[in-house]
Design a protein around this motif. Sequence first.
Motif: not given
Length: 446
Positions: A151-160, A162-168, A186-195
Amino acid sequence: MSRLGARFARFLAVLILIGIVAAGRAEALDLPIKKLVFENGMTVLLLERPSLPFVVVDAKILGGSLYDPDDRPGTASLTASLLTQGTASRSAIDLAEALDSVGASLRSSASDDFASVSLTVLKKDVQLGFEILADVLMNPSFAEGEIAREKAQIQAQIKSDMDDPARIADKLFASLVFKNHPYGHPVEGTEESIPKIGREDLAAFYKRYYKPNNIVMAVVGDITEEEAIEIVNARFGRWAFRNVEAPAIRSVPKAARVVKIVSKDLKQATIRLGHPGIRRSSPDYYAAYVMNHILGGGGFSSRMMTRVRDEKGLAYDIRSGFDAGLEPGAFSVSVQTKNETAPDAVEMVLEEINRIRKALVSEAELADAKSYLIGSFPLRLDTNRKIASILSSVEFYGLGLDYFETYPRRIDSVSREEVLKMARKHLNPKNYVLVIVGKPDASRLP
């Protein structure tokens, strides 16, 4: 007769009843595929290729993010990724060491429609490989420590992201096209759902979808039919058939015109334009595939590339495509250009969509598209890993084992009239979602 021998004999009787399916054209392509259905409902597609001493397995489970709980997007992905992070008898380290000791690889992940587990192992270690594969599929532990780490890795990727125009752009585009449909998150989930996702959620999701009769497994490489039957029975035979109760999926919403600009201080504008498309099982798929190749899916030969890049020099790359799945996925156009030329690029995209909807494509365009799509098809089958992945997908989406025979014929049979029909039916230049990340002049957008 031994117990294993008796089970083998019973299975052969079942095999005779259901038949062994072989694809006619596949034999011409050196793909004598056999479809084996076991007593517990597990489907195995076997392709014997003894030229290299290794075996590739690709298993797909009907349990992708399409079936995420509404309030916990990311559950399917987290469940799949944790399969290889520990079982009831092996820790994550134990699994890694066992695989490394024989040079094998084991990966698990999830996509929109399915979860997948892939194994590559040398022929001499195939028993160990299948033992570990069965262990991760049948006995995942979902250890709290591994859950927290993942979950920590997923959260870190989700935050990352946010700085990628293509992913945004991709995430916002999907959320606007599909709204409350599962394809919208998103398949990986969201910043709100993962916790919110706990071990009990993962265990419940696993229990609901991970069943032998809900799995398609492709086995390709140096393994005989007899060996495959014996090893699957030995490793998976005790995994009992259980009914799968998948929830009803809400319909994909109708296309609606929405324009969203995410203001970012960037020199380039990242653009996504599109709307709901088609299912993979749609009878329109092949003709729509050819149509899209001419429009924007054909790389340097496509109309959009010729117009936007070659003639106007507005972008290095532009492409379009249908993301066809179990549900109608999106048709989308992707392009990156300077902020000041973003409105021009959007206008040209819409002009090309309108143009292909108004008149027949040329004979040369259609011939070139067919030649490329048919000629490049064998390149999708040039490794055992690619073959295993396509085989499992073919069965998963119900395309039939004659797919390798019918694909070239279906592409070749597409006419100019069908291309026009598909463009008019599946392209919508009025009701579309437009997302731009950057600082374009919004007043100039068409």
